[in-house]
Design an enzyme around this catalytic site. Structure first.
Site, short mmCIF file in Angstrom:
data_model
loop_
_atom_site.label_atom_id
_atom_site.label_comp_id
_atom_site.label_asym_id
_atom_site.label_seq_id
_atom_site.Cartn_x
_atom_site.Cartn_y
_atom_site.Cartn_z
N LYS A 203 43.55 17.49 76.68
CA LYS A 203 43.26 16.81 75.41
C LYS A 203 42.58 15.48 75.71
CE LYS A 203 45.30 20.01 73.10
NZ LYS A 203 44.47 21.01 72.47
N SER B 249 39.98 24.62 72.17
CA SER B 249 40.35 23.37 71.50
C SER B 249 39.58 22.14 71.98
CB SER B 249 41.85 23.10 71.65
OG SER B 249 42.16 22.72 72.97
#
Length: 192
Positions: A104, A61
């Protein structure tokens, strides 16, 4: 003739000499080594709990910035002494299972309006210039306002990332720290 009585202050015979490395003197260095080892373990545990965390990237991701298997140094004190900044790469507790950590990128800060149109991020009505490599997702997201004490995070590989678009905004308390550097693999060592 009777034998003479032993003098009261006559010295008793000396015990036989001990072999080198035996006895109490030899045990002291081993005890000291054991105590130093225990102190070292405690120090590393305290550093890991409060100062620095080592994390391993799992999944895709955050590609191309971070790859599966990358090892990261996470500064756990960063946000105790400074504010979260846009584009900080952070390790956070996954809101749906706080036992799991995610990595993230912070995209929107408290009080900002964020929207995604055709894969491009808009903050407060202005197109966000993302100065890092990322993979765009051409999906849209309606505008939302980030409340105080919360952050909007995205993965760099947006089509496969589970991020604020799916699990919602991230509370400040869920941030474990700021990623400072990658130390493995050697070919990709460097600050982030």
């Amino acid at each position: 003739l009777l034998p003479e009585p032993a003098a009261a202050d006559a010295a008793a015979p000396a015990p036989p000499p001990r072999a080198p490395g035996s006895g109490t003197a030899a045990k002291r260095p081993r005890r000291r080594l054991g105590a130093d080892f225990v102190r070292g373990i405690i120090l590393v545990a305290l550093l890991n709990l409060f100062v620095v965390q080592i994390s391993t990237v799992r999944g895709h991701s955050m590609e191309p910035s971070l790859r599966d298997g990358d090892r990261l140094v996470v500064d756990r004190l960063a946000y105790a002494v400074s504010d979260v900044q846009r584009f900080d790469v952070v390790v956070l507790r996954y809101p749906r299972d706080p036992r799991t950590d995610f990595v993230k990128r912070v995209v929107a800060l408290p009080g900002e309006r964020v929207a995604i149109r055709d894969g491009r991020v808009w903050v407060d009505g202005v197109l966000l210039h993302e100065n890092f490599a990322h993979v765009a997702d051409h999906a849209d997201m309606r505008e939302l306002i980030v409340p105080p004490g919360h952050y909007f995070v995205l993965g760099d590989n947006r089509p496969v990332s589970c991020d604020s678009r799916e699990f919602g905004l991230v509370e400040a308390e869920m941030l474990r720290g700021k990623v400072r550097a990658r130390f493995w693999p050697p070919a990709r060592v460097g600050a982030l």
